[in-house]
Scaffold this active site. Structure first.
Site, short mmCIF file in Angstrom:
data_model
loop_
_atom_site.label_atom_id
_atom_site.label_comp_id
_atom_site.label_asym_id
_atom_site.label_seq_id
_atom_site.Cartn_x
_atom_site.Cartn_y
_atom_site.Cartn_z
N HIS A 100 0.76 -1.03 -0.07
CA HIS A 100 -0.07 0.05 0.13
C HIS A 100 1.06 1.31 -0.02
O HIS A 100 0.22 2.47 -0.49
CB HIS A 100 -0.87 0.08 1.28
N ASP A 123 -10.23 -0.36 3.90
CA ASP A 123 -8.87 -0.85 4.32
C ASP A 123 -9.36 -1.22 5.79
O ASP A 123 -10.15 -0.64 6.39
CB ASP A 123 -7.78 0.32 4.33
N HIS A 125 -6.83 -1.00 7.97
CA HIS A 125 -6.10 -0.10 8.64
C HIS A 125 -6.21 1.49 8.20
O HIS A 125 -6.70 1.54 7.18
CB HIS A 125 -4.47 -0.63 8.23
N ASP A 127 -3.52 3.47 7.91
CA ASP A 127 -2.27 4.09 6.99
C ASP A 127 -2.13 5.40 7.21
O ASP A 127 -1.76 6.07 6.38
CB ASP A 127 -2.61 3.67 5.49
N HIS A 140 4.21 1.09 4.19
CA HIS A 140 2.88 0.92 3.76
C HIS A 140 1.74 1.14 4.78
O HIS A 140 0.51 1.29 4.40
CB HIS A 140 2.91 -0.61 3.39
N ASP A 228 -7.46 -1.91 -0.32
CA ASP A 228 -6.67 -2.74 0.23
C ASP A 228 -7.39 -4.22 0.48
O ASP A 228 -8.22 -4.12 1.05
CB ASP A 228 -5.94 -2.44 1.65
N ASP A 230 -6.83 -6.48 2.29
CA ASP A 230 -7.12 -6.92 3.87
C ASP A 230 -8.24 -6.33 4.37
O ASP A 230 -8.55 -6.50 5.39
CB ASP A 230 -5.73 -6.71 4.64
N GLU A 273 -2.04 -5.01 -1.96
CA GLU A 273 -1.65 -6.12 -1.16
C GLU A 273 -2.11 -7.55 -1.45
O GLU A 273 -2.25 -8.20 -0.38
CB GLU A 273 -2.14 -5.56 0.38
#
Length: 301
Positions: A100, A123, A125, A127, A140, A228, A230, A273
């Site tokens: 990312h 996402d 997260h 980030d 990332h 992303d 994830d 990712e």
């Protein structure tokens, strides 16, 4: 969305610890992303992959707690140039990652084309770390902060200007893993976040409607999607470097992409990712390609 697409691969795996995500662009191409978009009537130009340097010493932090900084900077400069060239030709840039950290270059390449750029950050997260707040030093985990002009100058100044985006123009969807420094920055900047609590409580349809209404209210003139893999639950997307239990389902994410297609607001996008080494029979890459199909208007009937 524009009918002319430019696909750009970024085989970057140096923004994080786990090797293999550099094969993400190849995995998505193998899963048929070019053919899928072409079959939907798009004029697809595959620009190949951005060249990534080999670091002198892997996983070595510099004094600013930033791993492989020089290589990440150079890759994102190259990506920003390719994205900017695509937008100048009035083509929709679709970037395939890679980790990312490549969002730094994607946003640097498109942000100066718009007066009030919006971002949907799908996402697990935030980030939103910096070298000071990151537990790992992995870049990332920093691209959204960098794009806000927060972080190391060699990252924030890619493209020759900073910040790339305004905090009030960001919508994070699907968050369920935030570091303390990220929570503080979200509160300080007033960033709009729909965690998995909101997704579970109100449903994806409601969350996406609210997100789109929010971006409409602040009158964005372009919207970048940064997805992303994830964000999805590991059951649906096992091949990611930082899986977090309790994510969105494949079907929920399809609905989100379908609603974005119907809203017709996106001007650029990236899918990141995908890590084939950690995957099961290329399931995560195939999921990404299915989501890309929905994002660009693929319908069952």
């Amino acid at each position: 969305m524009k009918k002319n697409l430019s696909v750009i691969g970024v085989p970057m795996d140096l923004g994080q610890n786990r090797r293999g995500v550099d094969m993400g662009p190849s995995a998505m191409r193998y899963a048929g992303v070019i053919e899928r978009l072409t079959n939907q009537g798009y004029d697809v130009e595959d620009l190949g992959d951005v060249s990534i340097q080999n670091p002198v010493a892997k996983d070595v932090k510099n004094d600013a707690n930033l791993k492989d900084l020089d290589v990440v900077v150079n890759a994102n400069k190259a990506l920003a140039k390719k994205v900017k060239e695509a937008t100048a030709k009035e083509r929709f840039p679709l970037v395939l990652g890679g980790d990312h950290s490549i969002a730094i270059g994607s946003l640097a390449g498109v942000a100066d084309q718009y007066q009030n750029m919006g971002v949907i950050w799908y996402d697990a997260h935030g980030d939103l770390n910096t070298g000071e707040t990151s537990p790992s030093g992995n870049i990332h985990g920093m691209p959204l902060a960098v794009s806000l002009g927060i972080g190391h100058p060699s990252l924030t100044e890619i493209g020759g200007f900073a910040p790339k985006i305004k905090p009030e123009n960001i919508v994070i969807i699907g968050a369920r893993s935030l570091d303390e420094g990220e929570k503080e920055l979200i509160a300080e900047k007033g960033i709009k976040v729909f965690t998995m609590h909101e997704v579970d409580r109100f449903g994806m349809s409601n969350v996406m409607s609210q997100a789109l209404d929010y971006l409409k209210e602040i009158k964005t003139d372009g919207v970048h999607l940064s997805l992303d893999l994830d964000a999805l639950d590991p059951q649906d997307a096992p091949g990611v470097g930082t899986p977090v239990l309790g994510g969105t389902s494949y079907r929920e994410t399809h609905l989100a992409m379908e609603m974005l297609a119907d809203a017709d607001v996106l001007t650029s996008a990236e899918f990141v990712e995908v890590n084939p080494i950690l995957d099961v029979k290329n399931r995560t890459a195939e999921a990404a390609v299915g989501l890309i199909g929905s994002l660009f208007g693929e319908k069952l009937l």
